[in-house]
Write a protein that holds these residues in place. Sequence first.
Motif, short mmCIF file in Angstrom:
data_model
loop_
_atom_site.label_atom_id
_atom_site.label_comp_id
_atom_site.label_asym_id
_atom_site.label_seq_id
_atom_site.Cartn_x
_atom_site.Cartn_y
_atom_site.Cartn_z
N PRO A 85 21.02 15.93 -0.76
CA PRO A 85 21.53 17.25 -1.13
C PRO A 85 21.27 17.56 -2.60
O PRO A 85 21.14 16.67 -3.42
N ASN A 86 21.22 18.84 -2.86
CA ASN A 86 21.04 19.33 -4.22
C ASN A 86 21.41 20.81 -4.22
O ASN A 86 21.76 21.36 -3.18
N PHE A 145 18.42 11.34 -2.59
CA PHE A 145 19.79 11.86 -2.56
C PHE A 145 20.16 12.22 -3.99
O PHE A 145 20.22 11.36 -4.85
N ILE A 146 20.41 13.50 -4.26
CA ILE A 146 20.61 13.95 -5.64
C ILE A 146 22.07 14.24 -5.98
O ILE A 146 22.63 13.63 -6.87
N GLU A 147 22.66 15.19 -5.32
CA GLU A 147 23.98 15.70 -5.73
C GLU A 147 24.96 15.67 -4.55
O GLU A 147 24.97 16.56 -3.72
N HIS A 182 19.99 11.71 6.91
CA HIS A 182 19.32 10.41 6.82
C HIS A 182 18.59 10.38 5.48
O HIS A 182 17.90 11.33 5.13
N VAL A 183 18.73 9.29 4.75
CA VAL A 183 18.06 9.14 3.45
C VAL A 183 17.24 7.86 3.49
O VAL A 183 17.75 6.80 3.88
N VAL A 184 15.98 7.96 3.10
CA VAL A 184 15.11 6.79 3.12
C VAL A 184 15.65 5.71 2.18
O VAL A 184 16.32 6.03 1.19
N PRO A 185 15.37 4.45 2.45
CA PRO A 185 15.91 3.37 1.62
C PRO A 185 15.28 3.23 0.24
O PRO A 185 15.94 2.83 -0.71
N ASN A 186 14.00 3.58 0.09
CA ASN A 186 13.32 3.41 -1.20
C ASN A 186 13.11 4.78 -1.84
O ASN A 186 12.26 5.55 -1.40
#
Length: 121
Positions: free
Chosen positions: A11-12, A41-43, A57-61
Motif C-alpha cells: 500500500p501507498n 510494501f510502503i505505507e 500478497h507481498v513478495v518476500p524479496n
Amino acid sequence: MKILFYITYYPNFGGIEKVTTYLANQFFQEGVDVHILSFRFIEESALNELNPGVQLHVVPNHEHFICTENETFVYNLFDVHRFDNVIYQDCYSEIHELIHKLRRIFKFNYIIVEHNAPLCK
C-alpha cells in the motif's frame, strides 16, 4: 471470478495505489474474489482504506523484484489461485517481465492500465 491487481508499490498513497484500492473494494463488494500482489510494501496506514476481505500478497524479496525467490512466490500464487483476470497497474516497472512469463503458463485475461499525469511537464 478471481481478480489480481499486479502492482509495484502497495500500500501507498499515490494515485495508482488509490485507484487500486477503490477498484479492489468495489469488485469485492460485488462478490469478486480480489487479490493484490505488491512488490514493495510502503505505507501500512494506507491499508485502512482497503476492505479486509481483499487479500494482499507481498513478495518476500523487496530489494530485487525479479529474482528466483520472488518468481517462485508469484508462480505459486498463480498456481494456487488460478486468476481469471490480472490488472497490471504499473506498466513502467521492471515487474512486467514476470507477468509476461506467467501469462504463457496460466491463461488469464490481462489488462494493462496506463496511468499518467496530464498536467505533468
